[in-house]
Design a protein around this motif. Structure first.
Motif, PDB file in Angstrom:
ATOM      1  N   PRO A  15       0.812  -1.222   0.000  1.00 10.21           N
ATOM      2  CA  PRO A  15       0.000   0.000   0.000  1.00 10.21           C
ATOM      3  C   PRO A  15       0.849   1.277   0.000  1.00 10.21           C
ATOM      4  CG  PRO A  15       0.015  -0.939   2.189  1.00 10.21           C
ATOM      5  CD  PRO A  15       0.770  -1.898   1.294  1.00 10.21           C
ATOM      6  N   SER A  16       1.477   1.509  -1.127  1.00 10.27           N
ATOM      7  CA  SER A  16       2.339   2.666  -1.287  1.00 10.27           C
ATOM      8  C   SER A  16       2.388   2.998  -2.765  1.00 10.27           C
ATOM      9  CB  SER A  16       3.745   2.340  -0.753  1.00 10.27           C
ATOM     10  OG  SER A  16       4.556   3.489  -0.767  1.00 10.27           O
ATOM     11  N   GLY A  17       2.814   4.223  -3.070  1.00 12.95           N
ATOM     12  CA  GLY A  17       2.900   4.594  -4.470  1.00 12.95           C
ATOM     13  C   GLY A  17       3.594   5.925  -4.657  1.00 12.95           C
ATOM     14  N   SER A  18       3.688   6.313  -5.920  1.00 12.66           N
ATOM     15  CA  SER A  18       4.312   7.562  -6.327  1.00 12.66           C
ATOM     16  C   SER A  18       3.226   8.497  -6.845  1.00 12.66           C
ATOM     17  CB  SER A  18       5.343   7.271  -7.426  1.00 12.66           C
ATOM     18  OG  SER A  18       5.884   8.461  -7.930  1.00 12.66           O
ATOM     19  N   LEU A  19       3.136   9.684  -6.264  1.00 10.09           N
ATOM     20  CA  LEU A  19       2.078  10.630  -6.605  1.00 10.09           C
ATOM     21  C   LEU A  19       2.157  11.085  -8.059  1.00 10.09           C
ATOM     22  CD1 LEU A  19      -0.307  12.308  -5.440  1.00 10.09           C
ATOM     23  CD2 LEU A  19       1.353  14.157  -5.106  1.00 10.09           C
ATOM     24  N   VAL A  20       0.996  11.067  -8.729  1.00 14.03           N
ATOM     25  CA  VAL A  20       0.856  11.634 -10.065  1.00 14.03           C
ATOM     26  C   VAL A  20       0.157  12.981  -9.940  1.00 14.03           C
ATOM     27  CG1 VAL A  20      -0.229  11.367 -12.338  1.00 14.03           C
ATOM     28  CG2 VAL A  20       0.799   9.372 -11.186  1.00 14.03           C
ATOM     29  N   SER A  21      -0.973  13.002  -9.223  1.00 15.78           N
ATOM     30  CA  SER A  21      -1.695  14.247  -8.968  1.00 15.78           C
ATOM     31  C   SER A  21      -2.614  14.058  -7.776  1.00 15.78           C
ATOM     32  CB  SER A  21      -2.511  14.677 -10.194  1.00 15.78           C
ATOM     33  OG  SER A  21      -3.558  13.758 -10.449  1.00 15.78           O
ATOM     34  N   ILE A  22      -2.998  15.179  -7.192  1.00 15.36           N
ATOM     35  CA  ILE A  22      -3.895  15.146  -6.041  1.00 15.36           C
ATOM     36  C   ILE A  22      -4.955  16.224  -6.234  1.00 15.36           C
ATOM     37  CG2 ILE A  22      -2.440  16.717  -4.680  1.00 15.36           C
ATOM     38  CD1 ILE A  22      -3.268  15.079  -2.187  1.00 15.36           C
ATOM     39  N   THR A  23      -6.188  15.890  -5.867  1.00 22.06           N
ATOM     40  CA  THR A  23      -7.282  16.861  -5.905  1.00 22.06           C
ATOM     41  C   THR A  23      -7.671  17.154  -4.465  1.00 22.06           C
ATOM     42  OG1 THR A  23      -8.057  15.973  -8.012  1.00 22.06           O
ATOM     43  CG2 THR A  23      -9.590  17.366  -6.768  1.00 22.06           C
ATOM     44  N   LEU A  24      -7.567  18.423  -4.096  1.00 22.85           N
ATOM     45  CA  LEU A  24      -7.905  18.855  -2.742  1.00 22.85           C
ATOM     46  C   LEU A  24      -9.415  19.033  -2.619  1.00 22.85           C
ATOM     47  CD1 LEU A  24      -5.066  21.514  -2.316  1.00 22.85           C
ATOM     48  CD2 LEU A  24      -5.009  19.069  -1.785  1.00 22.85           C
ATOM     49  N   ALA A  25      -9.897  19.179  -1.409  1.00 24.98           N
ATOM     50  CA  ALA A  25     -11.334  19.309  -1.148  1.00 24.98           C
ATOM     51  C   ALA A  25     -11.941  20.503  -1.883  1.00 24.98           C
ATOM     52  CB  ALA A  25     -11.591  19.416   0.353  1.00 24.98           C
ATOM     53  N   ASP A  26     -11.158  21.566  -2.113  1.00 27.06           N
ATOM     54  CA  ASP A  26     -11.672  22.753  -2.810  1.00 27.06           C
ATOM     55  C   ASP A  26     -11.597  22.615  -4.332  1.00 27.06           C
ATOM     56  OD1 ASP A  26      -8.974  23.088  -3.412  1.00 27.06           O
ATOM     57  OD2 ASP A  26      -8.767  25.015  -2.378  1.00 27.06           O
ATOM     58  N   GLY A  27     -11.163  21.450  -4.829  1.00 27.18           N
ATOM     59  CA  GLY A  27     -11.083  21.201  -6.260  1.00 27.18           C
ATOM     60  C   GLY A  27      -9.737  21.519  -6.884  1.00 27.18           C
ATOM     61  N   GLN A  28      -8.825  22.123  -6.126  1.00 29.54           N
ATOM     62  CA  GLN A  28      -7.495  22.438  -6.650  1.00 29.54           C
ATOM     63  C   GLN A  28      -6.749  21.134  -6.938  1.00 29.54           C
ATOM     64  OE1 GLN A  28      -4.946  24.599  -3.946  1.00 29.54           O
ATOM     65  NE2 GLN A  28      -3.452  25.054  -5.533  1.00 29.54           N
ATOM     66  N   VAL A  29      -6.085  21.078  -8.102  1.00 30.56           N
ATOM     67  CA  VAL A  29      -5.309  19.904  -8.486  1.00 30.56           C
ATOM     68  C   VAL A  29      -3.834  20.281  -8.493  1.00 30.56           C
ATOM     69  CG1 VAL A  29      -4.871  18.196 -10.304  1.00 30.56           C
ATOM     70  CG2 VAL A  29      -7.206  19.025  -9.901  1.00 30.56           C
ATOM     71  N   LEU A  30      -3.025  19.466  -7.818  1.00 25.41           N
ATOM     72  CA  LEU A  30      -1.575  19.676  -7.750  1.00 25.41           C
ATOM     73  C   LEU A  30      -0.867  18.404  -8.208  1.00 25.41           C
ATOM     74  CD1 LEU A  30      -1.336  21.423  -4.266  1.00 25.41           C
ATOM     75  CD2 LEU A  30      -1.025  22.509  -6.502  1.00 25.41           C
ATOM     76  N   GLY A  31       0.306  18.583  -8.809  1.00 26.86           N
ATOM     77  CA  GLY A  31       1.124  17.454  -9.241  1.00 26.86           C
ATOM     78  C   GLY A  31       2.131  17.073  -8.183  1.00 26.86           C
ATOM     79  N   PRO A  32       3.024  16.133  -8.520  1.00 26.67           N
ATOM     80  CA  PRO A  32       3.962  15.593  -7.541  1.00 26.67           C
ATOM     81  C   PRO A  32       5.163  16.478  -7.260  1.00 26.67           C
ATOM     82  CG  PRO A  32       4.309  14.544  -9.640  1.00 26.67           C
ATOM     83  CD  PRO A  32       3.123  15.461  -9.807  1.00 26.67           C
ATOM     84  N   GLY A  33       5.433  17.429  -8.113  1.00 28.92           N
ATOM     85  CA  GLY A  33       6.568  18.306  -7.872  1.00 28.92           C
ATOM     86  C   GLY A  33       7.896  17.739  -8.274  1.00 28.92           C
ATOM     87  N   GLY A  34       8.061  17.408  -9.538  1.00 28.05           N
ATOM     88  CA  GLY A  34       9.380  17.053 -10.038  1.00 28.05           C
ATOM     89  C   GLY A  34       9.642  15.589 -10.268  1.00 28.05           C
ATOM     90  N   VAL A  35       8.680  14.718 -10.055  1.00 23.78           N
ATOM     91  CA  VAL A  35       8.882  13.301 -10.339  1.00 23.78           C
ATOM     92  C   VAL A  35       8.876  13.135 -11.862  1.00 23.78           C
ATOM     93  CG1 VAL A  35       7.870  10.996 -10.079  1.00 23.78           C
ATOM     94  CG2 VAL A  35       7.836  12.592  -8.175  1.00 23.78           C
ATOM     95  N   PRO A  36       9.738  12.285 -12.423  1.00 27.11           N
ATOM     96  CA  PRO A  36       9.791  12.133 -13.877  1.00 27.11           C
ATOM     97  C   PRO A  36       8.439  11.771 -14.485  1.00 27.11           C
ATOM     98  CG  PRO A  36      11.593  10.973 -12.846  1.00 27.11           C
ATOM     99  CD  PRO A  36      10.690  11.431 -11.739  1.00 27.11           C
ATOM    100  N   ALA A  37       8.239  12.201 -15.715  1.00 31.96           N
ATOM    101  CA  ALA A  37       7.003  11.908 -16.435  1.00 31.96           C
ATOM    102  C   ALA A  37       6.864  10.402 -16.635  1.00 31.96           C
ATOM    103  CB  ALA A  37       7.011  12.619 -17.774  1.00 31.96           C
TER     104      ALA A  37
END
Length: 137
Positions: A106-128
């Motif tokens: 149960p682990s992984g590498s972040l691709v993107s995250i959607t916050l409760a307000d709908g804002q979407v953020l990426g992982p910050g520098g992890v290779p494509a």
């Protein structure tokens, strides 16, 4: 003689650090051809070097709660992409996309995250992701 000893010691010191540096930058543990969506509650957000981590509690269809550890980029890279050390707080509801561990843990590498307000953020520098059959971001 003293100069030779210094050179030998320096060579040994730098040579022993190389495998750790190479291993640190490997993404081989992740199945980068697969994307998984998790929805859950942040237990902890660790704004630490060399990588930030999100500990998220996810409840499955049977009502069982499981903690997932999600690796992000470095805080420096994440800050350049809109993250702050307080972007996530314990108790926040989130949805995230990640590349799971190849071994099924149960682990992984972040691709993107959607916050409760709908804002979407990426992982910050992890290779494509690798090209091929990986779905778009």
């Amino acid at each position: 003689m003293q100069k030779v000893c210094i050179i030998v010691l320096a060579t040994l010191a730098f040579g022993s650090a190389a495998p750790a540096a190479i291993a640190h930058h490997s993404f081989a543990a992740f199945d980068r051809d697969t994307r998984v969506i998790l929805t859950g509650t942040v237990r902890e957000f660790q704004w630490t070097n060399p990588h930030a981590w999100i500990q998220v509690l996810v409840t499955d269809d049977a009502g069982n709660e499981q903690e997932w550890s999600i690796e992000c980029g470095s805080p420096n890279m994440m800050a350049r992409h809109g993250w702050k050390s307080r972007t996530l707080q314990s108790g926040d509801r989130i949805s995230l996309v990640m590349h799971p561990m190849a071994d099924g843990s149960p682990s992984g590498s972040l691709v993107s995250i959607t916050l409760a307000d709908g804002q979407v953020l990426g992982p910050g520098g992890v290779p494509a992701p690798k090209t091929g059959n990986a779905p778009p971001p």
